[in-house]
Every structure is written in C-alpha cells, then in structure tokens.
Design an enzyme around this catalytic site. Structure first.
Site, PDB file in Angstrom:
ATOM      1  N   ASP A   1     -49.502  28.310   3.560  1.00  0.00           N
ATOM      2  CA  ASP A   1     -49.114  28.556   2.169  1.00  0.00           C
ATOM      3  C   ASP A   1     -50.182  27.965   1.266  1.00  0.00           C
ATOM      4  OD1 ASP A   1     -48.738  25.822   2.244  1.00  0.00           O
ATOM      5  OD2 ASP A   1     -46.693  25.880   1.453  1.00  0.00           O
TER       6      ASP A   1
ATOM      7  N   LYS B   1     -47.217  34.746   6.772  1.00  0.00           N
ATOM      8  CA  LYS B   1     -46.709  33.399   6.495  1.00  0.00           C
ATOM      9  C   LYS B   1     -45.208  33.309   6.766  1.00  0.00           C
ATOM     10  CE  LYS B   1     -45.289  31.832   2.617  1.00  0.00           C
ATOM     11  NZ  LYS B   1     -45.117  31.408   1.197  1.00  0.00           N
TER      12      LYS B   1
END
Length: 219
Positions: free
Chosen positions: A139, A121
């Site tokens: 996320d 991420k």
C-alpha cells in the site's frame, strides 16, 4: 540499496517498535475482510470501520448484498469515497463468489483478482490476513517506507516493490513485515514530517540521512 540482511534488520526494528501491528480493518470472517479491503481503497481504515460497523450488521453473506437494489447499497456506504463503484464491485464480487466459487472466498491470487474491484494489493491482504498464506500487500505506506529506506529504487513500480521485498525477506516474514511496515509508516515514518531524529533506522535510511543534513540533526 539495502542488502537482504539490512532489510531483515529493518523489519526486526519495526517489530520492536510495533509488536502488536495487525490488520486494523474490523472483520469477523474472510468475506467481511474482502468487503472491507475493497471499501478501503483511497480511504482510511478508521472510516471503513465506522461504515462496516452497521454494514456488517445488515449484510452477512454474498446473498445479502444481492438481495437489495444497488441504490440501497450505495446509500449504505455513501460516506466512503468512490461509493458508487465500490457498491457495484461488492455486488459483482458477491455474484461471482456465488456462481463461480460455491459461495466461498477463493484462496488463490488469480481467482481473487478475477473478482470485481479486487486488485493485487487486495488479493494479497485477503490471502495473508484471511487465509494465513504468506504475502506482502504494497500500500502507500509500504511503498513509501521501502523507497525511503532504500530497500528498493525510487522509480520502482508497486509490483517491483513487492517483488524486491519478497526477494530480500524470508517467506515466513512476509505477512508480518507487511503489518510492521504499515504501522511504521502510519505512526512514525509519516508521509509528511517523518520522525527521523528518533528513528532507530536513521543510520541506514538514505532519505533520513538527507533530512539530517537539511534539518540539522545527527544522522
């Protein structure tokens, strides 16, 4: 499961709702962005920005983070969750950037993930926001929205969510879609009490339709 066309339509509706969606982590360069994203793990952007306001006045380059004892850096970020590990990671990535990448934040996924504290991420955020390279960072908001709408399956892993979004959206939409979905999840389709009755995507949303039956509004 939503089709490619329906998925694009969802992102376009989110764009209408939040046309100014952007990365809310305050930074002046890619290195500051990297540090801010590492700090943001399991923490709100609001708190990170509060801490980095003074942190980025004190530390400007990788060398600066290595010029102080670890305990001092820990103290500087103490109000952030997991501050001990994050301080170690910031010094570790600073060292690696200096020794392996000539003092510059690397520009590839593999190189970024080789840095301490940098996962998929974080790498995607740095590539997208820092370098303008198309990427989708999944996320908690992006994952929740993707599953509620039915873009992907409830059981999909974070990587599977990312791959599904990349498959269903044209590449030129990836980076913007990431921001639109975060704003949509942060300010409209919240984890608790999503605003389903006023949602323009209610007619497409599998979770919204369930909520309509339970809560007694038109879906």
């Amino acid at each position: 499961m939503l089709s490619n066309k329906q998925t694009v339509l969802c992102i376009e509706e989110m764009a209408k709702m939040f046309p100014a969606a952007h990365c809310e982590l305050v930074h002046k360069n890619t290195f500051e962005l990297l540090v801010a994203v590492v700090l943001s793990a399991q923490c709100t952007d609001v708190l990170v920005n509060r801490v980095t306001a003074s942190l980025f006045e004190k530390y400007h380059r990788p060398e600066d983070y290595l010029a102080v004892p670890l305990e001092e850096l820990m103290d500087d970020i103490r109000s952030i969750g997991l501050y001990r590990n994050k301080a170690k990671n910031i010094q570790g990535l600073s060292q690696r950037i200096l020794t392996e990448f000539n003092g510059e934040v690397p520009k590839t996924h593999a190189e970024l993930e080789s840095l301490p504290g940098v996962g998929r991420k974080t790498a995607n955020v740095v590539l997208s926001v820092g370098f303008g390279i198309p990427a989708i960072a999944v996320d908690t908001h992006v994952e929740r929205i993707s599953k509620r709408l039915g873009i992907c399956r409830w059981k999909d892993s974070v990587v599977e969510v990312e791959e599904t979004l990349k498959r269903k959206l044209p590449k030129e939409m990836w980076s913007d879609a990431h921001h639109y979905m975060i704003f949509f999840g942060r300010y409209h389709c919240k984890a608790r009490n999503p605003d389903c009755p006023t949602c323009p995507l209610l007619y497409l949303c599998r979770e919204g339709k369930k909520q309509a039956k339970v809560r007694g509004f038109d879906g």
